[in-house]
Enzyme design. Structure first.
Site, PDB file in Angstrom:
ATOM      1  N   HIS A 157       0.822  -1.219   0.000  1.00  0.00           N
ATOM      2  CA  HIS A 157       0.000   0.000   0.000  1.00  0.00           C
ATOM      3  C   HIS A 157       0.859   1.274   0.000  1.00  0.00           C
ATOM      4  CE1 HIS A 157       0.445  -0.148   4.524  1.00  0.00           C
ATOM      5  NE2 HIS A 157       0.464   1.159   4.361  1.00  0.00           N
ATOM      6  N   SER A 217       4.690   2.653   7.934  1.00  0.00           N
ATOM      7  CA  SER A 217       4.380   1.486   7.112  1.00  0.00           C
ATOM      8  C   SER A 217       5.566   1.090   6.250  1.00  0.00           C
ATOM      9  CB  SER A 217       3.179   1.769   6.209  1.00  0.00           C
ATOM     10  OG  SER A 217       1.997   1.851   6.957  1.00  0.00           O
ATOM     11  N   ASP A 238       0.347  -7.663   1.526  1.00  0.00           N
ATOM     12  CA  ASP A 238       0.762  -6.259   1.621  1.00  0.00           C
ATOM     13  C   ASP A 238       2.277  -6.119   1.652  1.00  0.00           C
ATOM     14  OD1 ASP A 238       0.336  -3.572   1.574  1.00  0.00           O
ATOM     15  OD2 ASP A 238      -0.159  -3.366   3.689  1.00  0.00           O
TER      16      ASP A 238
END
Length: 462
Positions: free
Chosen positions: A119, A223, A149
């Site tokens: 993402h 992230s 992911d």
């Protein structure tokens, strides 16, 4: 006179008693001794682990020094499509506008391979990576997997780069100290500390993904960053938080290193993810399920259905079995089973421990490729082509649509074979899932299909 004398004697006697009591209790107080009594304390300290258990005994500096230079800042330049209402209301489409997203990544090889979250880099037109020494490089996407992911990038640097080696996330213990390293809120490398709060944590009912949960502070921008233990071993890739505000509230989640490592190797070797499946559908043991099906096992994975032509079916696992072990790893819930199998490929062998009718059995199973899958965005159920399908449709590549959600019922998609999405050739369901995983819900979707006569048809969905 006699009465007065009696009173005098009584007063004299009382005074003597009072004086004696005073001498005994007060003046001799210094000579009174008490027997010393040991307080019955219970020692509640725990034996420290090799890595150190107490906060005052743990040295985070070595792990931090090993990690910060291997964690990078990732900038993702995308172009927005503008609002669709402009075209609908005024007859024109708004021009795309550049948008900048940021995240983190971890260098995993001295020649510039970087692992991050899917993402962080999805829909990118341009990717830029900044090292901890402020050097900046353009990055190339080697591959990505939306399901886990995880994405793999590559930069070309003149010098040998500092990097982190993958550790064994299966060895991670609940309560173990960990560090989260990343670039929250566009800051440079930031280190936060916490403990492993849980393992094999599932955070979505729509996904069987298995995460390491920690209470190390993770915020937007973290992230794709590193989760390391106090030895500096990479045990996870920080991925998500649960928050009503969008900022950290005490829970953060990381993809375990064993899963991330396997995804990276698959992308390098095959170009897509090779997922080995057991071939069962089931769920966690609950009190309601125990009462409904009449089992006495309180923890494990209940097998509700076994798919034909899978490893579980061929090995003899049956509906009603309760899986409690896999390769000597204890299984108490479904996410533990799927988390372990996520690090396996088709063809790998596993030992599955089941309880059947009160008896424990160990069943060897060869994992196989997934035969059917539900594609993201459109929700089409597809399967790999059988030999009969290949002959009927005149192709060895593609995926057959076996079920269509209500929204697409009128398009005649059922029993057609998808051979291309945009200009990407679809070999099997793994490639189909990878390609569909990169599609945004705002994108138009272009499919090339074959019918049973071998005729090609191009369909565009908005």
């Amino acid at each position: 006179m006699r009465k007065t004398a009696n009173l005098f004697v009584i007063a004299l006697f009382s005074g003597a008693i009072t004086l004696g009591a005073y001498k005994l209790l007060f003046e001799n107080d210094a000579n009174i001794s008490f027997e010393k009594e040991e307080t019955p304390f219970v020692n509640t300290s725990l034996a420290t682990s090799a890595k150190g258990a107490g906060i005052n005994e743990v040295d985070f500096t070595i792990a931090a020094e090993k990690t910060v230079n291997a964690v990078v800042h990732v900038k993702n330049m995308t172009l927005s499509k503008g609002s669709p209402f402009g075209s609908f209301l005024f007859g024109y489409e708004a021009s795309p506008r550049p948008q900048l997203g940021t995240g983190s990544g971890v260098i995993i090889s001295p020649d510039g391979y970087i692992v991050t979250n899917n993402h962080v880099i999805e829909r990118s037109q341009e990717l830029e990576v900044t090292l901890n020494n402020n050097k900046t490089y353009k990055a190339e996407i080697i591959g990505a997997d939306a399901n886990t992911d995880i994405a793999l990038l590559k930069i070309n640097a003149e010098e040998t780069l500092p990097y982190l080696a993958f550790g064994d996330s299966d060895d991670t213990k609940i309560g173990e100290w960990v560090l989260a390293v990343g670039n929250p809120f566009n800051l440079t490398s930031t280190v936060t500390a916490g403990i492993v709060s849980a393992k094999a944590r599932s955070i979505s009912s729509r996904s069987s993904q298995s995460f390491i949960q920690t209470d190390a502070a993770v915020n937007p921008g973290n992230s794709g960053g590193a989760l390391v233990n106090t030895n500096g071993d990479l045990i996870g890739i920080n991925t998500a938080i649960t928050s009503q505000t969008g900022s950290y509230v005490g829970y953060s989640f990381a993809v375990p290193s064993n899963i991330a490592n396997k995804i990276v190797n698959d992308l390098l070797e095959f170009g897509n993810v090779q997922k080995g499946i057991l071939g069962i559908r089931g769920g966690d043991i609950t009190p309601g399920l125990m009462e409904e099906v009449g089992i006495e096992v309180s923890a494990g994975v209940y097998v509700g259905f076994v798919e034909e032509e899978t490893g579980a079916y061929e090995a003899g696992i049956k509906e009603g079995d309760v899986i409690t072990m896999v390769d000597d790893i204890k299984v108490t819930k479904f996410s533990e089973l799927t988390g372990y199998l996520s690090a396996k490929r088709p063809g790998d062998k596993v030992k599955v421990g089941v309880i059947r009718n009160g008896e424990t059995k160990e069943i060897p199973v060869v994992l196989k490729k997934r035969l059917t899958d539900i594609l993201p965005i459109m929700g089409l159920t597809v399967k790999n082509l059988s030999k009969e399908d290949q002959k009927r449709y005149g192709t060895k590549k593609g995926v057959k649509i076996v079920s269509v959600p209500e929204f697409y019922k009128d398009y005649g998609l059922e029993n057609k074979v998808i051979v291309e999405v945009y200009d990407d050739e679809i070999e099997d369901i793994d490639k189909a899932r990878s390609v569909f995983g990169k599609i945004s819900k705002y994108d138009r979707i272009s499919l090339t299909t074959l019918n049973e006569k071998g005729e090609r048809e191009r369909l565009i969905f908005r």
